[in-house]
Design a protein around this motif. Structure first.
Motif, PDB file in Angstrom:
ATOM      1  N   LEU A 158       0.864  -1.177   0.000  1.00 15.79           N
ATOM      2  CA  LEU A 158       0.000   0.000   0.000  1.00 15.79           C
ATOM      3  C   LEU A 158       0.904   1.231   0.000  1.00 15.79           C
ATOM      4  O   LEU A 158       1.954   1.218   0.669  1.00 15.79           O
ATOM      5  N   ILE A 187      -6.017  -6.864   3.182  1.00 11.05           N
ATOM      6  CA  ILE A 187      -6.437  -5.860   2.208  1.00 11.05           C
ATOM      7  C   ILE A 187      -6.371  -6.547   0.847  1.00 11.05           C
ATOM      8  O   ILE A 187      -5.313  -7.011   0.429  1.00 11.05           O
ATOM      9  N   GLY A 190      -8.560 -10.841  -3.354  1.00  7.01           N
ATOM     10  CA  GLY A 190      -8.167 -11.569  -4.559  1.00  7.01           C
ATOM     11  C   GLY A 190      -7.762 -12.981  -4.176  1.00  7.01           C
ATOM     12  O   GLY A 190      -8.211 -13.524  -3.159  1.00  7.01           O
ATOM     13  N   GLY A 193      -5.704 -13.160  -0.852  1.00  4.42           N
ATOM     14  CA  GLY A 193      -6.584 -12.786   0.260  1.00  4.42           C
ATOM     15  C   GLY A 193      -7.491 -13.942   0.655  1.00  4.42           C
ATOM     16  O   GLY A 193      -7.627 -14.254   1.851  1.00  4.42           O
ATOM     17  N   GLU A 195      -7.153 -17.253  -0.183  1.00  2.00           N
ATOM     18  CA  GLU A 195      -6.443 -18.469   0.239  1.00  2.00           C
ATOM     19  C   GLU A 195      -5.853 -18.299   1.650  1.00  2.00           C
ATOM     20  O   GLU A 195      -6.042 -19.157   2.517  1.00  2.00           O
ATOM     21  N   LEU A 210     -10.769  -6.494   3.507  1.00  2.00           N
ATOM     22  CA  LEU A 210     -11.233  -5.215   2.955  1.00  2.00           C
ATOM     23  C   LEU A 210     -10.893  -5.161   1.472  1.00  2.00           C
ATOM     24  O   LEU A 210      -9.721  -5.219   1.101  1.00  2.00           O
ATOM     25  N   LEU A 213     -12.843  -2.954  -4.650  1.00  2.00           N
ATOM     26  CA  LEU A 213     -13.867  -2.971  -5.704  1.00  2.00           C
ATOM     27  C   LEU A 213     -15.249  -3.293  -5.120  1.00  2.00           C
ATOM     28  O   LEU A 213     -15.351  -4.032  -4.139  1.00  2.00           O
ATOM     29  N   SER A 277      -2.602  -7.928   0.239  1.00  2.00           N
ATOM     30  CA  SER A 277      -2.575  -8.769  -0.976  1.00  2.00           C
ATOM     31  C   SER A 277      -3.364  -8.047  -2.051  1.00  2.00           C
ATOM     32  O   SER A 277      -4.503  -8.377  -2.331  1.00  2.00           O
ATOM     33  N   ILE A 278      -2.724  -7.015  -2.602  1.00  2.00           N
ATOM     34  CA  ILE A 278      -3.408  -6.142  -3.574  1.00  2.00           C
ATOM     35  C   ILE A 278      -2.755  -6.258  -4.948  1.00  2.00           C
ATOM     36  O   ILE A 278      -2.728  -5.315  -5.723  1.00  2.00           O
ATOM     37  N   GLY A 279      -2.195  -7.405  -5.248  1.00  2.00           N
ATOM     38  CA  GLY A 279      -1.565  -7.632  -6.545  1.00  2.00           C
ATOM     39  C   GLY A 279      -0.046  -7.608  -6.447  1.00  2.00           C
ATOM     40  O   GLY A 279       0.510  -7.372  -5.372  1.00  2.00           O
ATOM     41  N   ARG A 280       0.593  -7.866  -7.577  1.00  2.00           N
ATOM     42  CA  ARG A 280       2.050  -7.984  -7.586  1.00  2.00           C
ATOM     43  C   ARG A 280       2.641  -7.121  -8.702  1.00  2.00           C
ATOM     44  O   ARG A 280       1.982  -6.852  -9.699  1.00  2.00           O
ATOM     45  N   MET A 326      -0.450 -13.757 -13.889  1.00  2.00           N
ATOM     46  CA  MET A 326       0.710 -14.116 -13.057  1.00  2.00           C
ATOM     47  C   MET A 326       0.463 -15.488 -12.452  1.00  2.00           C
ATOM     48  O   MET A 326       0.035 -15.618 -11.299  1.00  2.00           O
ATOM     49  N   LEU A 327       0.699 -16.513 -13.248  1.00  2.00           N
ATOM     50  CA  LEU A 327       0.468 -17.891 -12.820  1.00  2.00           C
ATOM     51  C   LEU A 327       1.686 -18.736 -13.156  1.00  2.00           C
ATOM     52  O   LEU A 327       2.310 -18.548 -14.214  1.00  2.00           O
ATOM     53  N   VAL A 357      -7.144 -21.410 -10.824  1.00  2.00           N
ATOM     54  CA  VAL A 357      -7.692 -22.138  -9.673  1.00  2.00           C
ATOM     55  C   VAL A 357      -7.506 -21.292  -8.419  1.00  2.00           C
ATOM     56  O   VAL A 357      -6.432 -20.734  -8.200  1.00  2.00           O
ATOM     57  N   TYR A 359      -7.576 -21.999  -4.473  1.00  2.00           N
ATOM     58  CA  TYR A 359      -7.554 -23.220  -3.657  1.00  2.00           C
ATOM     59  C   TYR A 359      -8.225 -23.041  -2.303  1.00  2.00           C
ATOM     60  O   TYR A 359      -7.692 -23.429  -1.267  1.00  2.00           O
TER      61      TYR A 359
HETATM   62  P1  NAI Z   1      -5.158 -10.240  -6.993  1.00  2.00           P
HETATM   63  O1  NAI Z   1      -4.979  -9.409  -8.199  1.00  2.00           O
HETATM   64  O2  NAI Z   1      -5.661 -11.621  -7.135  1.00  2.00           O
HETATM   65  O3  NAI Z   1      -6.160  -9.495  -5.990  1.00  2.00           O
HETATM   66  C1  NAI Z   1      -5.903  -8.230  -5.502  1.00  2.00           C
HETATM   67  C2  NAI Z   1      -7.190  -7.662  -4.941  1.00  2.00           C
HETATM   68  O4  NAI Z   1      -6.880  -6.486  -4.214  1.00  2.00           O
HETATM   69  C3  NAI Z   1      -8.181  -7.253  -6.034  1.00  2.00           C
HETATM   70  O5  NAI Z   1      -9.453  -7.770  -5.734  1.00  2.00           O
HETATM   71  C4  NAI Z   1      -8.139  -5.731  -6.004  1.00  2.00           C
HETATM   72  O6  NAI Z   1      -9.364  -5.144  -6.382  1.00  2.00           O
HETATM   73  C5  NAI Z   1      -7.808  -5.482  -4.546  1.00  2.00           C
HETATM   74  N1  NAI Z   1      -7.158  -4.197  -4.282  1.00  2.00           N
HETATM   75  C6  NAI Z   1      -6.168  -3.613  -4.987  1.00  2.00           C
HETATM   76  N2  NAI Z   1      -5.798  -2.457  -4.390  1.00  2.00           N
HETATM   77  C7  NAI Z   1      -6.569  -2.322  -3.285  1.00  2.00           C
HETATM   78  C8  NAI Z   1      -6.646  -1.349  -2.253  1.00  2.00           C
HETATM   79  N3  NAI Z   1      -5.843  -0.282  -2.218  1.00  2.00           N
HETATM   80  N4  NAI Z   1      -7.558  -1.525  -1.269  1.00  2.00           N
HETATM   81  C9  NAI Z   1      -8.370  -2.608  -1.258  1.00  2.00           C
HETATM   82  N5  NAI Z   1      -8.346  -3.556  -2.219  1.00  2.00           N
HETATM   83  C10 NAI Z   1      -7.440  -3.424  -3.212  1.00  2.00           C
HETATM   84  O7  NAI Z   1      -3.755 -10.184  -6.235  1.00  2.00           O
HETATM   85  P2  NAI Z   1      -3.161 -11.037  -5.045  1.00  2.00           P
HETATM   86  O8  NAI Z   1      -4.219 -11.722  -4.274  1.00  2.00           O
HETATM   87  O9  NAI Z   1      -2.223 -10.120  -4.363  1.00  2.00           O
HETATM   88  O10 NAI Z   1      -2.341 -12.151  -5.782  1.00  2.00           O
HETATM   89  C11 NAI Z   1      -1.354 -11.771  -6.743  1.00  2.00           C
HETATM   90  C12 NAI Z   1      -1.318 -12.731  -7.865  1.00  2.00           C
HETATM   91  O11 NAI Z   1      -0.664 -13.920  -7.457  1.00  2.00           O
HETATM   92  C13 NAI Z   1      -2.683 -13.207  -8.349  1.00  2.00           C
HETATM   93  O12 NAI Z   1      -3.273 -12.293  -9.227  1.00  2.00           O
HETATM   94  C14 NAI Z   1      -2.318 -14.462  -9.040  1.00  2.00           C
HETATM   95  O13 NAI Z   1      -1.839 -14.152 -10.315  1.00  2.00           O
HETATM   96  C15 NAI Z   1      -1.200 -15.003  -8.184  1.00  2.00           C
HETATM   97  N6  NAI Z   1      -1.728 -16.000  -7.263  1.00  2.00           N
HETATM   98  C16 NAI Z   1      -2.277 -17.133  -7.783  1.00  2.00           C
HETATM   99  C17 NAI Z   1      -2.813 -18.088  -6.969  1.00  2.00           C
HETATM  100  C18 NAI Z   1      -3.444 -19.274  -7.571  1.00  2.00           C
HETATM  101  O14 NAI Z   1      -3.277 -19.487  -8.763  1.00  2.00           O
HETATM  102  N7  NAI Z   1      -4.165 -20.089  -6.808  1.00  2.00           N
HETATM  103  C19 NAI Z   1      -2.754 -17.974  -5.509  1.00  2.00           C
HETATM  104  C20 NAI Z   1      -2.200 -16.719  -5.069  1.00  2.00           C
HETATM  105  C21 NAI Z   1      -1.683 -15.809  -5.930  1.00  2.00           C
END
Ligand code: NAI
Ligand code: FAD
Length: 473
Positions: A158, A187, A190, A193, A195, A210, A213, A277-280, A326-327, A357, A359
């Motif tokens: 953040l 936070i 996604g 968050g 898992e 939290l 969207l 966990s707001i993306g990478r 990002m997979l 997926v 999980y």
């Molecule tokens: P994500 O992109 O899946 O989710 C991020 C969430 O954070 C979104 O819903 C977004 O709207 C929200 N967000 C963004 N900024 C925000 C803010 N300031 N306040 C509140 N919400 C906010 O990213 P995540 O969970 O960090 O995972 C990163 C990546 O890692 C995934 O997109 C995926 O590519 C990969 N991953 C894959 C898995 C799987 O295949 N099972 C498991 C975990 C991660």
């Protein structure tokens, strides 16, 4: 000392990089891979984010916590009861570390088997030289005719709230929490968050997520997202949508997050730990991109064409550091395709059939288009759905949540998307991926004999449902 020369140098030993290195070696190239990841003792730990702080450890913890949840809440239905059930978090983490190590060691073995030279340390471009590239591999200088960049991604923080991995946790800290927090905040609702929230909720934490969207799981088929929201709420995950996160303060006691909820009301969330966990973000730190003029886009990702070629001759980039999902399996497919292209072959990646997926329990898996995408694109389609409630194996398992949903073209019947929420969705989705790769119709799946009793019969029945002729519902 003479500079070591390689046909191919791969920078990054995650799923993209190590697979690219192995495939290039299989095709007869002299290959080196440079990776800087350190284990707790400072030694190498091949496998990147996925193996060390991503796919593998998260699935290990999901499995352990699911066993605990089953024993506490579901085994009694089978007539199995146990008194005084306890969770030893330290032991659970040690097991997770052991699973990670087995995977690290596996890649070392594979490199030896395939004669890939490994350098532990940072890889960076020094200069373009003699039609190839001079690189640093840790302290050594090496030369490559071609380079594959697979440097992955890092957790996004953040703004103004750096990860301290004590109170404010990235995916790394989230996998090392030493005792179940009483209150956990996340936070971002996604993939991480949901898992990681599931892991710690099952172990007894009060979990609040939290999400910025207003819609839950916007990229997922709407009917699956709706079902998931219902189930997660019932499980006790408090997911708040449409929030705006404000100031985040840490103290000895924990973390306090100021936010405005969807109605615009100012609120505070006080938790022991906060996972962000707001993306990478794509990672090119220390790569020496400037030294050779490697082109990055505004997000910091390496710019590549459909074939993973960068703007530099003989330099390729794959995985999280480039566009696309990002997979791990996407990174691997690109790694294989690039190795084959370097060998003059026609490697290919079908971006339309990359499965996703999540999980959680139930698992969520999908491939292809969602119903909302087909509507937005004006594609004429038919939908068929079959609930696990009507599947004998799911009843025997005691896990009848969810359904399989098929989306097929209205006139050609070609499968356009398959969406599953339910037990073993991660495994069931493979049949749909194969079917779509072969451009099968829903009717093709409907006419294939599926073992009884198996969860895969729900897939067949959902395909039958496209033609409104389910047999068991
Ligand atoms: P994500 O992109 O899946 O989710 C991020 C969430 O954070 C979104 O819903 C977004 O709207 C929200 N967000 C963004 N900024 C925000 C803010 N300031 N306040 C509140 N919400 C906010 O990213 P995540 O969970 O960090 O995972 C990163 C990546 O890692 C995934 O997109 C995926 O590519 C990969 N991953 C894959 C898995 C799987 O295949 N099972 C498991 C975990 C991660
Ligand atoms: P990475 O795995 O990030 O590997 C890059 C490697 O390069 C690292 O070892 C890094 O240290 C090294 N490196 C970087 N720069 C240099 C340099 N200059 N010199 C030397 N070495 C360098 N994906 C799935 O498909 N399924 C899942 O279940 C899943 N679960 C996940 C769970 C979590 C918590 C997280 C965070 C991610 C998860 N992912 C999952 C995503 C997956 O981890 C990534 O998509 C995948 O790791 C990307 O692979 P990569 O090879 O591109 O990069």
């Amino acid at each position: 000392m003479t500079t070591k020369q390689f046909d191919v140098v791969v920078i990054g030993g995650g799923p993209g990089g190590y697979i690219a290195a192995i495939r290039a070696a299989q095709l007869g190239m002299n290959v080196a891979c440079i990776d800087e990841w350190k284990n707790d003792k400072g030694g190498p730990a091949l496998g990147g984010t996925c193996t060390n702080v991503g796919c593998i450890p998260s699935k290990a913890l999901l499995q352990s916590s699911e066993h605990y949840e089953q024993l506490n809440h579901h085994f009694a239905d089978h007539g199995i009861t146990a008194d005084n059930v306890k969770i030893d978090v330290a032991k659970m983490l040690a097991r997770k570390d052991q699973v990670v190590k087995q995977n690290n060691d596996g890649i070392v073995y594979l490199f030896k088997k395939n004669k890939v030279t490994f350098f532990h340390g940072r890889g960076s471009f020094v200069a373009a030289k003699d039609g190839g590239y001079e690189l640093k591999a840790g302290e050594e200088t090496i030369a490559a005719k071609q380079v594959v960049i697979a440097t992955g991604s890092n957790a996004r923080a953040l703004p103004g709230v750096p990860f301290d991995e004590e109170h404010i946790l990235s995916n790394d800290g989230a996998l090392r929490v030493g005792a179940t927090p009483k209150k956990l905040g996340l936070i971002g609702a996604g993939v991480i968050g949901l898992e990681m929230g599931s892991v710690w909720r099952r172990l007894g934490a009060e979990v609040t997520v939290l999400e910025g969207l207003p819609a839950f799981l916007g990229a997922v088929d709407e009917s699956v997202a709706k079902e998931a929201a219902k189930v997660f709420k019932k499980q006790g995950l408090d997911i708040q949508l449409g929030v705006k996160v404000g100031e985040v303060k840490t103290s000895k006691k924990g973390v306090s997050v100021a936010y405005t909820d969807a109605k615009g009301e100012a609120k505070t969330l006080d938790v022991d730990k906060l996972i962000v966990s707001i993306g990478r973000v794509p990672n090119t730190i220390g790569l020496g991109a400037d030294a050779v003029g490697l082109k990055l886009d505004e997000r910091g990702a390496i710019v590549v064409d459909d074939d993973c070629k960068t703007n530099l001759p003989g330099v390729w980039a794959i995985g999280d550091v480039v566009r696309g999902p990002m997979l791990a399996h996407k990174a691997e497919e690109e790694g294989v395709a690039v190795a084959e292209r370097m060998a003059g072959q026609h490697g290919h990646v079908n971006f339309n059939t990359i499965p996703w997926v999540i999980y959680t329990s139930p698992e969520i898996a999908w491939v292809g288009k969602t119903e909302q995408q087909l509507k937005a694109e004006g594609v004429a389609y038919k939908a068929g759905q079959f609930p696990f409630l009507a599947n004998g194996r799911a009843r025997a398992l005691g896990d009848t949540t969810g359904f399989v949903k098929f989306l097929a073209h209205a006139t050609t019947d070609e499968i356009l998307g398959v969406h599953i929420i339910g037990p073993f969705a991660s495994e069931l989705i493979s049949e749909a991926v194969v079917a779509m790769e072969f451009k099968a119709s829903a009717e093709d799946i409907a006419r294939i004999c599926h073992a009884h009793p198996s969860l895969s019969e729900a897939t067949k029945e959902a395909a039958l449902a496209v033609d409104k002729r389910t047999l068991n519902f």
